[in-house]
Design an enzyme around this catalytic site. Structure first.
Site, PDB file in Angstrom:
ATOM      1  N   ASP A   9       0.875  -1.177   0.000  1.00  0.00           N
ATOM      2  CA  ASP A   9       0.000   0.000   0.000  1.00  0.00           C
ATOM      3  C   ASP A   9       0.910   1.225   0.000  1.00  0.00           C
ATOM      4  O   ASP A   9       1.698   1.409   0.932  1.00  0.00           O
ATOM      5  CB  ASP A   9      -0.892   0.017   1.245  1.00  0.00           C
ATOM      6  CG  ASP A   9      -1.884  -1.142   1.268  1.00  0.00           C
ATOM      7  OD1 ASP A   9      -2.125  -1.742   0.204  1.00  0.00           O
ATOM      8  OD2 ASP A   9      -2.412  -1.465   2.350  1.00  0.00           O
ATOM      9  N   ASP A  62     -13.728  -5.305  -2.884  1.00  0.00           N
ATOM     10  CA  ASP A  62     -13.618  -5.186  -1.427  1.00  0.00           C
ATOM     11  C   ASP A  62     -14.973  -5.564  -0.843  1.00  0.00           C
ATOM     12  O   ASP A  62     -15.902  -4.759  -0.838  1.00  0.00           O
ATOM     13  CB  ASP A  62     -13.251  -3.749  -1.023  1.00  0.00           C
ATOM     14  CG  ASP A  62     -11.826  -3.373  -1.397  1.00  0.00           C
ATOM     15  OD1 ASP A  62     -11.013  -4.296  -1.632  1.00  0.00           O
ATOM     16  OD2 ASP A  62     -11.513  -2.173  -1.455  1.00  0.00           O
TER      17      ASP A  62
END
Length: 256
Positions: free
Chosen positions: A12, A131
């Protein structure tokens, strides 16, 4: 011979640095993305995924630079996701050295984007990131799973399983299934979610969210994952890629 299971570290990236938190919150600095990616390449990662978590235009430019520098040093496929909103964004990242590009929120807002990217570059470059979490907040879906956006912070009334099927139909070459219920917990991948999605997903299915031990990766493979993705356990040295691959091989999974 089946297809070898891929082990994928996910980085990330926020403003040019690797960060990691629990459920996308409380982010900690985890290092330089190019250095980390090169280390994972040497450690035997099958791919490296970058997720751009800084949603600004400045963040985008930084990300293109990070991809370019990484592509010079890393020889496994690079996937980049986060903030990809157009065919032009994909073109820019592929030219910088990415092999695949992940789409998420922008595809939910405008599903035609999936078909546009697949038509121009081919399905093999397109990963649809889903997600997903169990329905909450009064939302009900046929599968019991809903899609979230904005890094899991916002739930929408879209059936996550139906969306994965639709994404494939529109041209996504892979589905990255990130369980928001399990993300960052290190208690194991969401095996029930994987088992529920697997029969409906005819393209490679990447399991994400919850890895904590080598055994967890084996369980995800048994539940139907074609690839297993993790972040914090690799960044903070809890596990090495070799430990994960050894566990998978010992369990009879084919690894590279």
């Amino acid at each position: 011979m089946g297809v070898a299971l891929r082990v994928i570290p996910c980085l990330d990236v926020d403003a040019g640095r690797v960060v990691k938190g629990v459920n996308f919150r409380n982010l900690r600095d985890a290092g330089d993305p190019v250095e980390l990616a090169a280390r994972y390449d040497q450690m035997g990662a099958d791919e490296v995924t970058f997720l751009d978590v800084s949603a600004s235009q400045a963040g985008r430019a930084t990300m293109v630079d990070v991809v370019g520098r990484t592509a010079d040093e890393v020889f496994v496929p690079l996937t980049v996701g986060g903030g990809v909103r157009s065919v032009e964004d994909v073109d820019r990242l592929l030219r910088a050295g990415a092999d695949k590009v992940g789409v998420n929120t922008a595809a939910i807002e405008r599903p035609a984007l999936i078909g546009e990217i697949a038509a121009r570059f081919g399905s093999q470059v397109l990963v649809l990131s889903v997600d997903a979490r169990r329905c909450q907040g009064g939302v009900e879906t046929a599968s019991g799973y809903q899609v979230t956006t904005h890094g899991g912070r916002r739930g929408v009334s879209l059936d996550a399983l139906e969306w994965a099927r639709e994404g494939q139909r529109l041209g996504a070459g892979e589905i990255l299934l990130n369980s928001m219920d399990a993300d960052g917990t290190t208690n194991g991948f969401d095996l029930q979610m994987l088992r529920d999605f697997r029969p409906h997903v005819g393209v490679p299915l990447i399991a994400s969210g919850g890895a904590g031990t080598p055994r967890h990766f084996v369980e995800a493979a048994v539940a139907g994952a074609d690839a297993v993705l993790a972040a914090s356990v690799f960044h903070f040295g809890t596990l090495t890629i070799r430990q994960v691959k050894d566990a998978l091989a010992a369990a009879g999974c084919e690894v590279r």
